[in-house]
Design a protein around this motif. Structure first.
Motif, short mmCIF file in Angstrom:
data_model
loop_
_atom_site.label_atom_id
_atom_site.label_comp_id
_atom_site.label_asym_id
_atom_site.label_seq_id
_atom_site.Cartn_x
_atom_site.Cartn_y
_atom_site.Cartn_z
N ARG A 194 11.20 11.05 8.48
CA ARG A 194 12.02 10.06 9.07
C ARG A 194 11.06 7.99 8.53
O ARG A 194 11.81 7.13 8.56
N PHE A 195 9.80 8.33 8.32
CA PHE A 195 9.06 7.60 7.73
C PHE A 195 9.14 6.98 6.60
O PHE A 195 9.83 7.28 5.52
N PRO A 196 9.88 5.37 6.35
CA PRO A 196 10.44 4.52 5.54
C PRO A 196 9.45 4.04 3.88
O PRO A 196 9.22 4.52 3.05
N TYR A 197 8.52 4.67 4.37
CA TYR A 197 7.02 4.45 2.94
C TYR A 197 7.25 5.56 2.62
O TYR A 197 6.77 7.15 3.32
N PRO A 198 6.22 6.42 1.60
CA PRO A 198 6.70 7.79 1.04
C PRO A 198 4.32 8.24 1.75
O PRO A 198 3.88 7.74 1.23
N ARG A 199 4.13 9.44 2.32
CA ARG A 199 3.70 9.01 2.75
C ARG A 199 3.59 10.71 3.10
O ARG A 199 4.32 11.59 4.16
N THR A 200 2.97 11.57 3.10
CA THR A 200 2.20 13.02 3.53
C THR A 200 1.98 12.76 5.15
O THR A 200 1.94 12.17 5.93
N VAL A 201 2.60 14.53 5.31
CA VAL A 201 2.32 14.40 6.77
C VAL A 201 0.94 14.82 7.68
O VAL A 201 0.78 14.24 8.27
N GLU A 202 0.54 15.01 6.42
CA GLU A 202 -1.44 14.91 6.68
C GLU A 202 -1.58 13.99 7.27
O GLU A 202 -2.74 13.47 7.66
N GLU A 203 -1.53 12.52 6.25
CA GLU A 203 -1.75 11.45 5.94
C GLU A 203 -0.97 10.81 7.77
O GLU A 203 -1.74 9.74 8.27
N LEU A 204 0.57 10.52 8.11
CA LEU A 204 0.34 10.73 9.35
C LEU A 204 -0.24 11.17 9.76
O LEU A 204 -0.84 9.88 11.31
N LYS A 205 -0.61 12.19 10.33
CA LYS A 205 -1.14 13.49 11.34
C LYS A 205 -2.62 12.42 11.18
O LYS A 205 -3.17 11.87 12.58
N SER A 206 -3.53 12.11 10.45
CA SER A 206 -4.20 11.66 10.39
C SER A 206 -4.82 10.17 10.82
O SER A 206 -5.64 9.71 11.49
N ARG A 207 -3.61 9.47 10.59
CA ARG A 207 -3.43 8.09 11.36
C ARG A 207 -3.68 7.84 12.74
O ARG A 207 -3.21 7.42 13.06
N GLU A 249 -7.23 19.57 6.24
CA GLU A 249 -6.68 20.56 6.60
C GLU A 249 -5.75 20.57 5.14
O GLU A 249 -4.54 21.36 5.24
N VAL A 250 -5.64 19.47 4.18
CA VAL A 250 -4.62 19.59 3.00
C VAL A 250 -5.36 20.52 2.37
O VAL A 250 -4.77 21.64 2.04
N GLU A 251 -6.99 20.78 2.49
CA GLU A 251 -7.09 22.60 1.69
C GLU A 251 -6.61 23.83 2.80
O GLU A 251 -6.21 24.69 1.42
#
Lengths: 234, 447
Positions: B156-169, B203-205
């Motif tokens: 749903r996030f309007p800007y392109p972000r990966t799940v890991e980035e969102l979690k990280s933030r 996490e990405v790794e």
């Protein structure tokens, strides 16, 4: 004496399997055959020299499906109506090996020719030949079994002094562990490696011959690249 | 006959003396009393563990002394709803008294406490070069709405972000707020997000490594398992040799194998499959004549098992088709695929024969490739006609080994290349004529 002999193996040829008799007139729906499962020395020598006990794991529908046999001959007789896989776990004497060895065998009651009549006299016999191999045995074990007829023992390099072996057969024991006079021994199969070795040697020769031919052909082709190129250049 | 077999019917209804034969591979046995075999089979060959119905109860009791139960269609509300909706449902009424209390499922309406920051807090603790205030606000709003279901939030996030980035933030903000609001750092040191902050790169790794493991082929899986088993055995034997007085393998050999094994284990834990493919060859092929280390470690084993292991090791460098061709060749030569009398010498001969057949097949292929090359050079200007007669050879070993360059050229050229070992050889050849599906023995183009 607990030192291990490097690059040495002692092997014990065994035969294991089942012999099943149809009960004929006495057969009922749930008891149509009587059968015996066993592990014996391939030359019918006493396996008790290395095997301490054998545990036969039967189909769970049997009462007490775990049957323990504490002395040679390691066998078990039962009756029933169905075919299933029997697991045989061999436990060895403490000076032999502390790991167990598992064998699996499918009990066969019905002859290959399904349409033929069953006979009370002629059983369905399935025997498998194999060898139990002990790699890098201790000196003690080697000394103990080196003269036992059930064992195949290599000649040791000279310079290795082992104490003389103990008595080979415990004749004083009441129960004989060998199967030379076993009541079922008329059905035991003879396993000779000669035929198989002959076939294998012939096959190897054949293959080696063709390998040689191919190698020659390859070297010929590799040696004449100009011919094909010249042809295409016309 | 087969139909009767499947149905389990007697084969010959005729002879009265013959016993009714169950299906040959019947697995279930039974020795019960008074219960039919079929009933037993229904329960999987075992008696029921608990009695299901007490037959005596069926006849006697009428349940007269207990309470009077009736069912009524009544309205209800749920504290989990905010819209004051009235719904109806069946309610179990005991002695005329309807039950009280909230809707029984309302207690499951849980949500997550997502932190809320003020503008001041944001300016002071939460600014980040990679994240705008707006984005962060939106993220937190979504987190609240969707109860930290990050997959949905990412969608749903309007800007392109990966799940890991969102979690990280999210976790970084929460952590920073927690630390900032706490009277002292010690108060919140027990909180999981403080103790173990979210590490995005890790996490990405980790997820990448997981997907590598998931997409491993069965062969790779097998090899991994083999190596781990060997490593374990070597470790165990090391332990054993430390405890016991035995002088087993010379120390440097254990050291070598051990380091090899640990290297394997480490490369597995790093999930770097590149290492694995190159190093699996080492342990099994170390000794050809004497028993390989893995078998010696077993101390006791069956000769047939040893042969199997060594055959597998020899086959490890060959493809599945080649292995099948080896088996076929053995059969053609009248040799059992598994020896009937597996003595030491028989097994050794058998293994050597297999290896020689592998060599033979490889040489055959080489020869074909060379000859095909040669004839491609020759016939370069001609197109392959679809009506080229198909050679129906390869009937047995003998004929397939007879060199026939014309035949080879005509048949081989133009066959689509789908082998991994000979890339690009026939790329300029037209499509091949349809091949028959009949099982072919030792087709030279295979494998």
């Amino acid at each position: 004496m607990t030192r291990r002999l490097k690059d040495v193996e002692i092997s014990f040829p065994i035969v294991y399997g089942t012999i099943a008799f149809w009960l004929g007139k006495k057969a009922s729906e749930y008891n149509s055959h009587k059968w015996t499962v066993y592990v014996r020395g391939a030359t019918n020598e006493d396996l008790g020299v290395i095997v301490k006990r054998a545990v036969f794991q039967l189909h769970p529908s049997f009462n007490n499906p775990t049957r323990v046999v504490e002395s040679a001959p390691f066998e078990l007789s039962e009756s029933g109506w169905g075919e299933f896989e029997i697991a045989i776990r061999l436990f060895f004497h403490s000076d032999v090996c502390d790991k167990q060895l598992d064998l699996y065998h499918q009990l066969k009651l019905f002859p290959e020719d399904e349409n033929g009549p069953q006979s009370i006299k002629k059983p369905v016999v399935v025997e498998i030949y194999d060898e139990i191999v002990f790699s890098e045995p201790t000196e003690a074990l080697f000394a103990r079994v080196q003269n036992h007829p059930a064992a195949i023992v290599p000649r040791l390099p000279s310079g290795l002094n082992l104490p003389p072996p103990g008595p080979v057969n415990n004749i004083n024991e009441k129960k004989r562990g060998d199967t030379k006079d076993h009541p079922l021994n008329q059905w035991f199969m003879n396993f000779s490696e000669a035929d198989e070795l002959l076939k294998l040697a012939a096959a190897r020769q054949y293959v080696q011959g063709h390998v040689g031919k191919l190698r020659r052909q390859l070297s010929m082709i590799d040696g004449l690249p100009q011919l094909s190129k010249a042809a295409s250049g016309q | 006959m087969d139909a009767k077999d499947i149905l389990g019917l007697p084969k010959n209804p005729f002879p009265a003396t013959q016993e009714k034969k169950p299906r040959p591979q019947k697995e279930t046995q039974r020795k019960p009393d008074g219960v039919h075999r079929e009933v037993y089979a229904l329960t999987g060959g075992m008696a029921p563990l608990m009695p299901t119905i007490e037959v005596s109860h069926l006849k006697k009791r009428q349940n007269t002394e207990k309470e009077k139960i009736s069912w009524q269609w009544l309205p209800f509300t749920s504290s989990a709803r905010t819209d004051n909706l009235h719904l109806y449902h069946w309610v179990r009424v005991v002695n005329g008294v309807p039950p009280t209390g909230d809707y029984s499922f309302a207690k499951y309406n849980k949500s997550v406490d997502v932190v809320k920051y003020t503008d001041e807090e944001y300016k002071k603790h939460l600014t980040d070069p990679m994240w705008s205030r707006e984005e962060t606000d939106q993220l937190f709003d979504l987190c609240e709405r969707f109860d930290l279901r990050f997959i949905i939030i990412a969608d749903r996030f309007p800007y392109p972000r990966t799940v890991e980035e969102l979690k990280s933030r999210y976790y970084a903000v929460t952590r920073a707020l927690l630390l900032a609001r706490a009277p002292s750092p010690g108060d919140v040191s027990g909180n999981p997000i403080v103790k173990e902050p979210y590490n995005m790169t890790h996490e990405v790794e980790r997820k990448r490594a997981l997907s590598v493991v998931l997409s491993q082929t069965k062969q790779q899986e097998q090899r991994d398992a083999e190596i781990l088993a060997e490593a374990k055995q070597i470790m165990e034997s090391r332990m054993a040799s430390k405890n016991a007085e035995d002088v087993e393998l010379p120390v440097n050999q254990i050291g070598n194998e051990g380091s090899e094994a640990t290297a394997h284990a480490e490369s597995i834990s790093l999930l770097n499959t590149n290492h694995l493919s190159s190093s699996t060859a080492a342990p099994p092929t170390a000794e050809c004549t004497s028993t390989p280390a893995s078998l010696r470690m077993l101390r006791v084993y069956l000769r047939t098992h040893a042969l199997e292991q060594m055959v597998q090791a020899a086959n490890s460098s060959a493809g599945l088709r080649t292995i099948k061709r080896v088996d076929q060749t053995l059969q053609d030569l009248g040799v059992h695929l598994k020896p009937k009398v597996p003595t030491k010498s028989v097994c050794a001969e058998h293994l050597e024969l297999r290896k020689e057949i592998l060599t033979l097949l490889n040489l055959q292929k080489q020869l074909q490739n060379r000859e095909a090359e040669a004839s491609v050079n020759r016939d370069n200007s001609y197109a392959e006609t679809p009506s080229t007669p198909k050679r129906s050879f390869r009937g047995d070993v003998e004929r397939s080994l007879v060199p026939d360059s014309a035949g080879f050229g005509g048949d081989r050229v133009g066959k689509r290349d789908h082998k991994r070992k000979a890339p690009g050889r026939f790329t300029d050849a037209p499509p091949s004529p349809p091949q028959s599906k009949r099982p072919r023995k030792l087709k030279s183009s295979d494998g």
